[in-house]
Write a protein that holds these residues in place. Sequence first.
Motif, mmCIF file in Angstrom:
data_model
loop_
_atom_site.group_PDB
_atom_site.id
_atom_site.type_symbol
_atom_site.label_atom_id
_atom_site.label_comp_id
_atom_site.label_asym_id
_atom_site.label_seq_id
_atom_site.Cartn_x
_atom_site.Cartn_y
_atom_site.Cartn_z
ATOM 1 N N TYR A 62 0.839 -1.214 -0.197
ATOM 2 C CA TYR A 62 0.063 -0.092 -0.053
ATOM 3 C C TYR A 62 0.794 1.064 0.101
ATOM 4 O O TYR A 62 1.954 1.282 0.424
ATOM 5 N N ASN A 63 0.434 2.143 -0.623
ATOM 6 C CA ASN A 63 1.161 3.369 -0.520
ATOM 7 C C ASN A 63 0.817 4.269 0.962
ATOM 8 O O ASN A 63 -0.174 4.374 1.119
ATOM 9 N N PRO A 64 1.940 4.471 1.529
ATOM 10 C CA PRO A 64 1.818 4.986 2.758
ATOM 11 C C PRO A 64 0.887 6.492 2.716
ATOM 12 O O PRO A 64 0.339 6.622 3.722
ATOM 13 N N ASP A 65 1.164 7.064 1.686
ATOM 14 C CA ASP A 65 0.429 8.491 1.718
ATOM 15 C C ASP A 65 -1.009 8.175 1.598
ATOM 16 O O ASP A 65 -2.018 8.901 2.436
ATOM 17 N N SER A 66 -1.416 7.229 0.960
ATOM 18 C CA SER A 66 -2.881 6.574 0.798
ATOM 19 C C SER A 66 -3.236 6.317 2.266
ATOM 20 O O SER A 66 -4.523 6.719 2.590
ATOM 21 N N LEU A 67 -2.458 5.397 2.833
ATOM 22 C CA LEU A 67 -2.778 5.072 4.367
ATOM 23 C C LEU A 67 -3.141 6.015 5.287
ATOM 24 O O LEU A 67 -4.144 6.259 6.149
ATOM 25 N N SER A 68 -2.354 7.216 5.165
ATOM 26 C CA SER A 68 -2.462 8.253 6.127
ATOM 27 C C SER A 68 -3.531 9.129 5.752
ATOM 28 O O SER A 68 -4.379 9.502 6.774
ATOM 29 N N ILE A 69 -3.862 9.166 4.654
ATOM 30 C CA ILE A 69 -5.271 9.852 4.317
ATOM 31 C C ILE A 69 -6.549 9.066 4.751
ATOM 32 O O ILE A 69 -7.365 9.741 5.224
ATOM 33 N N LEU A 70 -6.678 7.769 4.340
ATOM 34 C CA LEU A 70 -7.525 6.993 4.690
ATOM 35 C C LEU A 70 -7.775 6.723 6.139
ATOM 36 O O LEU A 70 -8.840 7.138 6.738
ATOM 37 N N PHE A 71 -6.648 6.610 6.963
ATOM 38 C CA PHE A 71 -6.893 6.403 8.217
ATOM 39 C C PHE A 71 -6.588 7.580 9.352
ATOM 40 O O PHE A 71 -6.621 7.830 10.399
ATOM 41 N N GLY A 72 -6.197 8.685 8.511
ATOM 42 C CA GLY A 72 -5.928 10.140 9.373
ATOM 43 C C GLY A 72 -4.822 10.072 9.990
ATOM 44 O O GLY A 72 -4.647 10.736 11.324
ATOM 45 N N ARG A 73 -3.653 9.136 10.017
ATOM 46 C CA ARG A 73 -2.668 9.187 10.792
ATOM 47 C C ARG A 73 -1.265 8.901 10.099
ATOM 48 O O ARG A 73 -1.319 8.509 8.851
ATOM 49 N N ASP A 74 -0.094 8.861 10.632
ATOM 50 C CA ASP A 74 1.025 8.615 9.873
ATOM 51 C C ASP A 74 1.060 7.103 9.727
ATOM 52 O O ASP A 74 1.060 6.338 10.763
#
Length: 76
Positions: A62-74
Amino acid sequence: MLDDPNMPPVYVQKILGHKYLSTLDIYNRPTRDDVIRAGLAHHARQEKRREETPVPVDEPSYNPDSLSILFGRDAS
């Protein structure tokens, strides 16, 4: 001499005394069987190469940037 893979055509040109390398074409007339045999050998080499070359398998990630947007965290 032209059928010998270890004999460069330019040497045959010099031995036969031809001015142009293209003149050797008059001696180099493959038979139908030669052409078919060479074609089959080519396809066999290609098939062998395909069988020997492993297909790369990408592991899912997974793209880490996408995960941070999706879950609202780093995500790192």
